[in-house]
Scaffold this motif. Structure first.
Motif, short mmCIF file in Angstrom:
data_model
loop_
_atom_site.label_atom_id
_atom_site.label_comp_id
_atom_site.label_asym_id
_atom_site.label_seq_id
_atom_site.Cartn_x
_atom_site.Cartn_y
_atom_site.Cartn_z
N LEU A 161 0.87 -1.37 0.19
CA LEU A 161 0.08 -0.01 0.09
C LEU A 161 0.76 1.24 0.19
O LEU A 161 2.09 1.32 0.57
N GLU A 162 0.30 2.37 -0.49
CA GLU A 162 0.84 3.58 -0.30
C GLU A 162 0.01 4.49 -0.35
O GLU A 162 -1.24 4.60 -1.11
N SER A 163 0.34 5.61 0.43
CA SER A 163 -0.77 6.77 0.42
C SER A 163 -0.45 8.02 -0.69
O SER A 163 0.69 7.78 -1.21
N GLY A 164 -1.52 8.69 -0.73
CA GLY A 164 -1.27 9.77 -1.58
C GLY A 164 -2.28 10.77 -1.37
O GLY A 164 -3.33 10.65 -0.73
N LEU A 217 -0.55 13.77 -7.26
CA LEU A 217 -0.33 12.59 -8.22
C LEU A 217 0.01 12.96 -9.61
O LEU A 217 0.15 13.99 -10.03
N SER A 218 0.92 11.90 -10.01
CA SER A 218 1.28 11.99 -11.23
C SER A 218 0.64 11.80 -12.36
O SER A 218 -0.64 11.35 -12.28
N SER A 219 0.87 12.32 -13.50
CA SER A 219 -0.03 12.22 -14.60
C SER A 219 -0.44 10.79 -14.99
O SER A 219 -1.59 10.52 -15.37
N ASP A 220 0.60 9.93 -14.84
CA ASP A 220 0.52 8.31 -15.16
C ASP A 220 -0.64 7.88 -13.86
O ASP A 220 -1.40 6.98 -14.43
N LEU A 221 -0.44 8.29 -12.88
CA LEU A 221 -1.52 7.88 -11.80
C LEU A 221 -3.01 8.47 -11.96
O LEU A 221 -3.78 7.65 -11.93
N VAL A 266 -3.17 -1.92 -8.73
CA VAL A 266 -4.08 -2.99 -8.91
C VAL A 266 -5.47 -2.18 -8.27
O VAL A 266 -6.56 -2.97 -8.43
N GLY A 267 -5.67 -1.06 -7.72
CA GLY A 267 -6.86 -0.68 -7.11
C GLY A 267 -6.31 0.67 -6.23
O GLY A 267 -5.22 0.89 -5.88
N PHE A 268 -7.67 1.34 -5.72
CA PHE A 268 -7.37 2.39 -4.75
C PHE A 268 -8.50 2.78 -3.99
O PHE A 268 -9.60 2.17 -4.62
N VAL A 269 -8.45 3.66 -2.90
CA VAL A 269 -9.46 3.97 -2.07
C VAL A 269 -9.36 5.44 -2.22
O VAL A 269 -8.16 5.85 -1.85
N HIS A 270 -10.31 6.41 -2.60
CA HIS A 270 -10.22 7.86 -2.63
C HIS A 270 -11.16 8.49 -1.25
O HIS A 270 -12.33 7.84 -1.36
#
Length: 192
Positions: A18-21, A26-30, A78-82
């Motif tokens: 996991l990584e927070s952001g 956020l990068s343009s790729d993300l 592979v996924g995220f929660v915002h």
């Protein structure tokens, strides 16, 4: 006589991290990844509303208030929660804007794990509840939240508000769900 044994599913072992952001970092790729995954998972449930909703979601995801937990395998996200910290009906809540996983990761317990992390974050920060919006067309998500995670349809959800007011014909395409952590939040977000 042959005896039948009940077999339980083999647990899936996932090697993930996991990584927070934060939205404005956020990068343009993300950002591109989030937009692609949202479209894959949500275009169907939103139906004709998707083009307008997609624009809203693009703005939301880049906000400094947008907080993320990203899930990575060895190669990629592979996924995220915002989520965000906000106020609903004078109650401090953690609002889940998105929980999105690659289709190959559905049904493996990762969504439940991420929601448990979000609930822990909410409790550790003194929030009265976790609140989220789910499309009515997304029946698997509704089942997941209501039956597997014990969320409730909130008293602030349009279906409850219109029912209380005796209004018909104003059907909305979504429900607002919540899980409360204290009596005040429960009284306001579940019982009022």
């Amino acid at each position: 006589m042959l005896s039948q044994t009940k077999t339980s599913p083999i647990p899936v072992c996932l090697s993930l991290f996991l990584e927070s952001g934060r939205g404005n970092k956020l990068s343009s790729d993300l950002k591109n990844y989030i937009q692609k995954l949202l479209k894959v998972n949500m275009e169907g449930p939103y139906g004709a509303e998707w083009p307008a909703e997609e624009k809203v979601k693009r703005r939301e995801m880049s906000s400094p208030e947008a907080l993320y937990i990203f899930v990575y395998n060895k190669e990629s996200v592979v996924g995220f929660v915002h989520y965000r910290f906000t106020i609903e009906e004078d109650v401090p809540v953690l609002y889940v804007y998105e929980l999105q996983l690659e289709p190959a990761y559905h049904g493996k317990g990762l969504g439940k794990f991420l929601m448990q992390q979000v609930e822990l974050i909410a409790c550790n920060n003194g929030m009265g509840a976790v609140v989220l919006t789910v499309q009515k067309q997304n029946t698997s998500a509704i089942n997941f939240y209501l039956n597997k995670l014990s969320y409730n349809i909130s008293s602030i959800s349009p279906s409850k508000v219109y029912q209380l007011m005796g209004v018909t014909g104003q059907e909305k395409s979504y429900e607002i769900l919540c899980k409360t952590f204290d009596d005040e939040a429960k009284a306001v977000l579940e019982e009022s």
